[in-house]
Structure formats: C-alpha cells, structure tokens
Design a protein around this motif. Sequence first.
Motif, PDB file in Angstrom:
ATOM      1  N   SER A  44      -6.004  23.744  -7.268  1.00 38.53           N
ATOM      2  CA  SER A  44      -7.181  23.347  -6.495  1.00 38.53           C
ATOM      3  C   SER A  44      -7.829  22.092  -7.068  1.00 38.53           C
ATOM      4  CB  SER A  44      -8.193  24.502  -6.476  1.00 38.53           C
ATOM      5  OG  SER A  44      -9.374  24.124  -5.804  1.00 38.53           O
ATOM      6  N   LEU A  45      -7.898  22.024  -8.407  1.00 33.97           N
ATOM      7  CA  LEU A  45      -8.477  20.836  -9.043  1.00 33.97           C
ATOM      8  C   LEU A  45      -7.640  19.602  -8.741  1.00 33.97           C
ATOM      9  CD1 LEU A  45     -10.535  19.556 -10.957  1.00 33.97           C
ATOM     10  CD2 LEU A  45      -9.097  20.274 -12.870  1.00 33.97           C
ATOM     11  N   LEU A  46      -6.330  19.737  -8.812  1.00 31.01           N
ATOM     12  CA  LEU A  46      -5.456  18.609  -8.491  1.00 31.01           C
ATOM     13  C   LEU A  46      -5.581  18.224  -7.018  1.00 31.01           C
ATOM     14  CD1 LEU A  46      -2.238  19.678 -10.434  1.00 31.01           C
ATOM     15  CD2 LEU A  46      -3.733  17.774 -10.996  1.00 31.01           C
ATOM     16  N   ARG A  47      -5.708  19.243  -6.166  1.00 29.10           N
ATOM     17  CA  ARG A  47      -5.820  18.974  -4.734  1.00 29.10           C
ATOM     18  C   ARG A  47      -7.102  18.209  -4.415  1.00 29.10           C
ATOM     19  NH1 ARG A  47      -6.271  23.900  -3.000  1.00 29.10           N
ATOM     20  NH2 ARG A  47      -4.053  24.365  -3.297  1.00 29.10           N
ATOM     21  N   LYS A  48      -8.192  18.536  -5.128  1.00 30.92           N
ATOM     22  CA  LYS A  48      -9.462  17.846  -4.896  1.00 30.92           C
ATOM     23  C   LYS A  48      -9.423  16.396  -5.379  1.00 30.92           C
ATOM     24  CE  LYS A  48     -12.065  20.874  -6.985  1.00 30.92           C
ATOM     25  NZ  LYS A  48     -13.273  21.554  -7.519  1.00 30.92           N
ATOM     26  N   ARG A  49      -8.655  16.139  -6.434  1.00 26.77           N
ATOM     27  CA  ARG A  49      -8.607  14.780  -6.960  1.00 26.77           C
ATOM     28  C   ARG A  49      -7.642  13.878  -6.201  1.00 26.77           C
ATOM     29  NH1 ARG A  49     -12.868  13.476  -8.824  1.00 26.77           N
ATOM     30  NH2 ARG A  49     -11.815  11.626  -9.639  1.00 26.77           N
ATOM     31  N   LEU A  50      -6.738  14.454  -5.426  1.00 25.99           N
ATOM     32  CA  LEU A  50      -5.739  13.651  -4.733  1.00 25.99           C
ATOM     33  C   LEU A  50      -6.355  12.691  -3.718  1.00 25.99           C
ATOM     34  CD1 LEU A  50      -2.756  13.022  -4.401  1.00 25.99           C
ATOM     35  CD2 LEU A  50      -2.597  14.894  -2.749  1.00 25.99           C
ATOM     36  N   HIS A  88      -7.243   7.144 -14.411  1.00 25.93           N
ATOM     37  CA  HIS A  88      -8.683   7.414 -14.485  1.00 25.93           C
ATOM     38  C   HIS A  88      -9.119   8.491 -13.490  1.00 25.93           C
ATOM     39  CE1 HIS A  88     -12.970   6.756 -15.012  1.00 25.93           C
ATOM     40  NE2 HIS A  88     -13.083   6.617 -13.696  1.00 25.93           N
ATOM     41  N   PHE A  89      -8.714   8.354 -12.259  1.00 24.20           N
ATOM     42  CA  PHE A  89      -9.228   9.235 -11.207  1.00 24.20           C
ATOM     43  C   PHE A  89      -8.469  10.563 -11.108  1.00 24.20           C
ATOM     44  CE2 PHE A  89     -10.913   5.168  -9.892  1.00 24.20           C
ATOM     45  CZ  PHE A  89     -12.177   5.484  -9.424  1.00 24.20           C
ATOM     46  N   LEU A  90      -7.243  10.628 -11.631  1.00 26.06           N
ATOM     47  CA  LEU A  90      -6.469  11.863 -11.492  1.00 26.06           C
ATOM     48  C   LEU A  90      -6.141  12.478 -12.857  1.00 26.06           C
ATOM     49  CD1 LEU A  90      -4.969  13.864  -9.697  1.00 26.06           C
ATOM     50  CD2 LEU A  90      -2.963  12.369  -9.791  1.00 26.06           C
ATOM     51  N   VAL A  91      -5.332  11.790 -13.663  1.00 26.77           N
ATOM     52  CA  VAL A  91      -4.811  12.386 -14.901  1.00 26.77           C
ATOM     53  C   VAL A  91      -5.930  12.667 -15.893  1.00 26.77           C
ATOM     54  CG1 VAL A  91      -3.206  12.095 -16.813  1.00 26.77           C
ATOM     55  CG2 VAL A  91      -2.594  11.244 -14.544  1.00 26.77           C
ATOM     56  N   GLU A 107       0.820  -1.212   0.000  1.00 21.08           N
ATOM     57  CA  GLU A 107       0.000   0.000   0.000  1.00 21.08           C
ATOM     58  C   GLU A 107       0.859   1.269   0.000  1.00 21.08           C
ATOM     59  OE1 GLU A 107      -3.770   2.007   2.416  1.00 21.08           O
ATOM     60  OE2 GLU A 107      -2.750   0.230   3.202  1.00 21.08           O
ATOM     61  N   GLU A 108       1.926   1.300   0.773  1.00 20.16           N
ATOM     62  CA  GLU A 108       2.743   2.512   0.873  1.00 20.16           C
ATOM     63  C   GLU A 108       3.380   2.908  -0.462  1.00 20.16           C
ATOM     64  OE1 GLU A 108       6.644   4.254   3.293  1.00 20.16           O
ATOM     65  OE2 GLU A 108       5.715   2.352   3.879  1.00 20.16           O
ATOM     66  N   PRO A 109       4.048   2.006  -1.205  1.00 20.68           N
ATOM     67  CA  PRO A 109       4.584   2.417  -2.514  1.00 20.68           C
ATOM     68  C   PRO A 109       3.487   2.784  -3.513  1.00 20.68           C
ATOM     69  CG  PRO A 109       4.906   0.055  -2.148  1.00 20.68           C
ATOM     70  CD  PRO A 109       4.473   0.636  -0.855  1.00 20.68           C
ATOM     71  N   SER A 110       2.313   2.205  -3.361  1.00 18.69           N
ATOM     72  CA  SER A 110       1.208   2.555  -4.264  1.00 18.69           C
ATOM     73  C   SER A 110       0.750   3.990  -4.026  1.00 18.69           C
ATOM     74  CB  SER A 110       0.043   1.581  -4.075  1.00 18.69           C
ATOM     75  OG  SER A 110       0.445   0.258  -4.352  1.00 18.69           O
ATOM     76  N   LEU A 111       0.634   4.383  -2.775  1.00 14.63           N
ATOM     77  CA  LEU A 111       0.242   5.761  -2.460  1.00 14.63           C
ATOM     78  C   LEU A 111       1.350   6.742  -2.842  1.00 14.63           C
ATOM     79  CD1 LEU A 111      -1.460   5.217   1.023  1.00 14.63           C
ATOM     80  CD2 LEU A 111      -2.567   5.628  -1.178  1.00 14.63           C
ATOM     81  N   ARG A 112       2.597   6.307  -2.728  1.00 20.17           N
ATOM     82  CA  ARG A 112       3.707   7.168  -3.152  1.00 20.17           C
ATOM     83  C   ARG A 112       3.672   7.385  -4.660  1.00 20.17           C
ATOM     84  NH1 ARG A 112       6.598  11.478  -2.745  1.00 20.17           N
ATOM     85  NH2 ARG A 112       8.720  11.283  -3.545  1.00 20.17           N
ATOM     86  N   CYS A 113       3.238   6.401  -5.410  1.00 21.44           N
ATOM     87  CA  CYS A 113       3.078   6.553  -6.858  1.00 21.44           C
ATOM     88  C   CYS A 113       2.066   7.648  -7.174  1.00 21.44           C
ATOM     89  CB  CYS A 113       2.640   5.230  -7.471  1.00 21.44           C
ATOM     90  SG  CYS A 113       2.305   5.304  -9.237  1.00 21.44           S
ATOM     91  N   VAL A 114       0.955   7.670  -6.445  1.00 16.59           N
ATOM     92  CA  VAL A 114      -0.057   8.720  -6.629  1.00 16.59           C
ATOM     93  C   VAL A 114       0.555  10.087  -6.341  1.00 16.59           C
ATOM     94  CG1 VAL A 114      -2.300   9.584  -5.864  1.00 16.59           C
ATOM     95  CG2 VAL A 114      -1.905   7.125  -6.026  1.00 16.59           C
ATOM     96  N   GLU A 115       1.351  10.176  -5.294  1.00 16.93           N
ATOM     97  CA  GLU A 115       1.965  11.452  -4.906  1.00 16.93           C
ATOM     98  C   GLU A 115       2.925  11.960  -5.981  1.00 16.93           C
ATOM     99  OE1 GLU A 115       4.788  13.216  -1.302  1.00 16.93           O
ATOM    100  OE2 GLU A 115       3.897  11.224  -1.154  1.00 16.93           O
ATOM    101  N   ASP A 121     -10.001  16.145 -18.670  1.00 21.96           N
ATOM    102  CA  ASP A 121     -11.372  16.316 -19.159  1.00 21.96           C
ATOM    103  C   ASP A 121     -12.062  17.530 -18.547  1.00 21.96           C
ATOM    104  OD1 ASP A 121     -10.952  14.045 -20.627  1.00 21.96           O
ATOM    105  OD2 ASP A 121     -11.929  12.697 -19.191  1.00 21.96           O
ATOM    106  N   CYS A 122     -11.726  17.856 -17.315  1.00 21.17           N
ATOM    107  CA  CYS A 122     -12.447  18.915 -16.602  1.00 21.17           C
ATOM    108  C   CYS A 122     -11.710  20.246 -16.556  1.00 21.17           C
ATOM    109  CB  CYS A 122     -12.745  18.464 -15.164  1.00 21.17           C
ATOM    110  SG  CYS A 122     -13.752  16.975 -15.052  1.00 21.17           S
TER     111      CYS A 122
END
Length: 692
Positions: free
Chosen positions: A469-475, A628-631, A424-432, A636-637
């Motif tokens: 702000s948009l990136l912060r909301k999707r994080l 899908h959820f971030l990039v 889980e930790e390296p997966s969340l670091r990938c998102v960061e 699109d938005c």
Amino acid sequence: MEALIPVINKLQDVFNTVGADVIQLPQIVVVGTQSSGKSSVLESLVGRDILPRGTGIVTRRPLILQLVHVDPEDCRKTSEENGIEGEEWGKFLHTKSKIYTEFEQIRQEIEAETERISGNNKGISDEPIHLKIFSPHVVNLTLVDLPGITKVPVGDQPKDIEIQIRELILKYISNPNSIILAVTAANTDMATSEALKVAREVDTDGRRTLAVVTKLDLMDAGTDAMDVLMGRVIPVKLGIIGIVNRSQLDINQKKSVADSIRDEYAFLQKKYPSLANRNGTKYLARTLNRLLMHHIRDCLPELKTRLNVLTAQYQSLLNSYGEPVDDKSSTLLQLITKFAAEYCNTIEGTAKYIETTELCGGARICYIFHETFGRTLESVDPLGGLTTIDVLTAIRNATGPRPALFVPEVSFELLVKRQVKRLEEPSLRCVELVHEEMQRIIQHCSNYSTQELLRFPKLHDAIVEVVTSLLRKRLPVTNEMVHNLVAIELAYINTKHPDFADACGLMNNNIEEQRRNRMRDLPSAVPRDKAAAATVSEQTDGGTGNWRGMLRKGEEGMAGDRSMPQSPFSASPQKGYAVNLLDVPVPVSRKLSAREQRDCEVIERLIKSYFLIVRKNIQDSVPKAVMHFLVNHVKDCLQSELVGQLYKTALLNDLLTESEDMAQRRNEAADMLKALQKASQVIAEIRETHLW
C-alpha cells in the motif's frame, strides 16, 4: 564386540520412536526370487514359524526383523515383571507395548498389518513392518525380508509389479551400510541367479554380498552342489553357504524348526561331509552375526559423523521455528522492526543474506538506472520519426500566407518539443521497474531475512499489504514528478544554453566555410563587390553565436527558388479544365531545392543538438527523482507505517496466530533432535566401553 549389534538395535529403536529413516544403519537385507526359500531361511534363524505362507507373492511389505539374544536368567526376570509365560516373545512397533508370546499370533499380525496397508490384491508397499524377537536361542541380528523378485503379474497384481519390487529392493540394498544376503535355490542355475544379479548392480566388487544356496536336498539325482558351494561357478567374496529347507509337507505336518535343523545336519554329513562344518543354518547364523559385527565396527565412524551433521541441521531447523510466544506485544514490535531493518538493508546492500544468483534490492535499482534506463535513452534517435518533409512542412506552416525571408523560430520549437516528448515514456517505465523491484524486496525479506514471519502467516500477509500500500501510494507521486521533469523541459526551450550556443557557433563556422567555397566557384562575370556586400550583410544579420543569424545564411540564395518545380497553382489552367482552389497540396517525396535543403539541414542539426542536452538532463534527473520520491521515502517511512497500522492491542492475538502445522513441525523437530542426541550418547558409550 558382540555387544555392537545390541547397540545398533538400540539406535534402531531410537529412530523408530520418531518414525524417521534419516540414518542408514547396518542391517542384513534378504533378496531372492519368489519361492527361493527366503522365508525358510529367516525362520531357521529365528527357530520359529513366524512368517506368512502361501503361493505366489506372500511378503508384500518390508519386514525389519530384530533378533535379540536374551540370557535365560533375564528371560525369567522379564517374564515375571511383565506377567508373561515362556522364554521367547515378540513386539511390533505399531502395536506399541503389546507383547506376543504365541508365534502364531505374530504371523497373523504380520498378515493383518500387511493387508491394512497393501490391501488384499497382492499389491506391495514400501512401508516397513518392525518386529523384534527376544529369545535365548537366537543370535543378535537385524534382518530385512523383502518381497520376492517376480517377472509376471499374477491375479490382481499391478502390471508393473516387477518394477515396483525391483525399486523396493534397490532402495534397501543401495544402503552402503547393509549386507546383502542373496538367496538362490540349488535346483536352479546359479549363473542366472536374479538375486546375485541385482546385488552386483549396487555392490560391484562384492564386498558386502553373501550367497545362500537353499534346497540342497531337491537337486536332481546324480548331481550335487559341490562346485557351487566351493565358489567354482560364481565366486562370492563373503562366501557361499548351503542349507536345507523344510518342505511344504514338513510345514503342513508342523515339523519343528529344531527337528529340521537336526535333519539338515544329518543330510550335510552324508552328502557333503567335507563341507558340513561350513554350511547349514547354525553356521549361517554365526557367519551373519560375525559379518554384521565387523560391518558395524567399520560403519561406526561414518555414523558418528552423520549424527553430528544431522544434530546441527535439526538444531538450526528448530531455532528457525522459534519458541512459543509469551510476550506478544514485544514479539510483534521486534518482528516489525526486524523486517523494516532488513528491507532497508537489502536496498543499501548490507543485508545479512546476500543473493548470489541474481541482482537484488539496491543493486538491481542501480542497474535499472544506469543500464536499463540509460541505454534505453541512448537508443532514442534525436530525429526518430521525423522526415525532411516533416521539417519542411513545419517551416512552411510557421510562415503563414506570406513567403518567408527567414526560417521562423516557431518551427524549431515545435519540432524539438515533439522530439523531447518522446523521452517521457522510458522515464515512466523506469519508475515502474523500480516500483516492481521494491515489491520484490518484500518477498526476498520474507524468504531469507526474516524466516520468523513464516510462523505467523497473518502477520506476514499484513506486512506485505502495508508495504504494498505504501509503494502504491508513492507511485503516482513519483510518476507525476517524472512527468513534470519532461514538462519543464518542454515549457521553455532555452536557446541560450551554453552547450546549445557552442553547437550553433560551430555550425555557423561550417556554413561560412561553405559560403566561401561557393564564392570561389563564381564565374568571373559576377562582380566581387556585390559578393562582398552580400558577405557584409550576412555578417551583420547574425553572429556566430546567434542561431537565427545562422538560419538566415541560406535565405538570400534566391536563385534556388527559381530552380524549384513550379506549383500546380502557378500555371494557367488548361483549356477545358476547371481549377479547384480548395485542393490542399499534399507533401510528396521530391527533390528539394538548395535553399530547402539548407533550411532542413540546419533545423535538423539544431534539433539534434538541443535534444542531446535535454536527454542528458533527463538521464540525470529521473533517477534522482525516483530515489527521493519513492525509494528514500519508503525507507524513511516504512518503520512508522508498519508500527502505526499493525502495532495495536486489538490485532495482537490475530496477527501472532501460528500456522496450523507450525507447532507440529516444531514438536517433530524437537523429537528428532532428542533422538539424535540420544543416538550420539549411545555412540559415546561404545567408545567408553572400548567396543569401538
């Protein structure tokens, strides 16, 4: 070809109007030590007393002196048009259109302007004074008078005055389009001339250095400068010209330059009759005029090329500043749309400005997914942080108070979940990391793709805030999804997974092979029918695809239990000692029994097999979730988000307010572009009149 020098003067005037030094024009730079007679040489060429006089360092700012020859008829017309008296006059650049007819006033203005910038403490400045002299008695020349070379600070002079003067001299004589006029006094050793020494540093082959020997009349009795003037001491390619300066007594007695030139001619005829026609002030003026004309002719092709390059550069610069905004609503929408398009293009790799020094945008995101994240997962040891004692303890804890006949399934699930949780930790670091790169793309687009935003700092800041702000909301949304991916794997340990069943079957075969080998090693006293019965029993309990059956393979070796060390609780208490039944045995490192060894080995193999299956799933699903959820969501938005928050009538004037210096920089660029275009026209006129 005589008209070439006025052309250069015209070019100098063009660039003086914009206060720029972008073109190195041909000019004559006068270099010499203090009191070597530099000022006297210049005044002799002008024919008037125009320079400040005194002891020590007098010239403390570069003086760019343009001598313009004017026909007597033109002098009369100009005098009538401007209401001035006399046939000679001067103009300073810093005093605009003011005309000076009194040369004493010119000298005083030079002193005043020098003190205004350099102060009155004998310090120097590299900011030049521009003076133009119009006279029918001069030849067309452009000269630069520099401070005299000095070694020791005097009075309030800075301690590094020698270095300052040297750097100032090198700045001007390093111009490849300049002619160096190296001035040396005749009563000093020519071989130690500082002027020639510094000239050779930038003009090693001497193609543009002319030597002037001053004070010929002050040499020691019985000596002369014949060898020096003939070039036998120090040869100089452009030649060596000797002159006679006015003495300080002559200056004090107001002896005119014209009288001084007549006396100079008489001295040369008497002392150096064979060299008289190749020395003296008049010959120096003609020589400088000729050298400058030829030098200008040689430099014009390069000047034309330089003008073309600068014109293109300033045109591009002016375009980047943009035109004044008329339709603010349309401009705002265009800028927002362009930024959003460039942001998305940077992610897709289709941006106009491609970074060549480092990975950026979509390329870096791809690198994060498949290199950074992929390698990090592959570096996670399936059994990391898990010892054999941990496995054995988990098996014992899962059996409760009863001795176990089989290895409990709960122990496997408990241990494999513990290992899977580590993904889980390296997966969340990938998102960061992907979030940070999405943030970096904002700056990339601002610097390279949409330079128009630099005109409007408030709009730039607003766009950065909206995207951030948009990136912060999707994080948190993306982090939650990645967390769920790991939680899903932990929620159900699928021991029927095809890959896991195959691994179990392979291990069953290995254990079966080991059992057969043990049977072959049994003593002959052991009945083979009992061994066969045990084999049938094992095969009945579990197939090759059943991992529980595999776990039971080693359970029936009870002899191994008897070989285990006796527990301290199984022995009778020694006499005189009490037994504390509340003591819990702490697992310590010890030699495991055969049964324990088999149980732990099987559990570890199963954990590793199942962990690799889950790691493969996570390595595939996390990048998909991030995309899908971030990039993709931001892509699109982004356009609609920017338009919705910024495209408002109430914000138009504020967002499209230019930075304070933008209008000034646009005007400066426009003025410079006009000057360059005008200079190009001057060069074109030369070609048309066949002067080139």
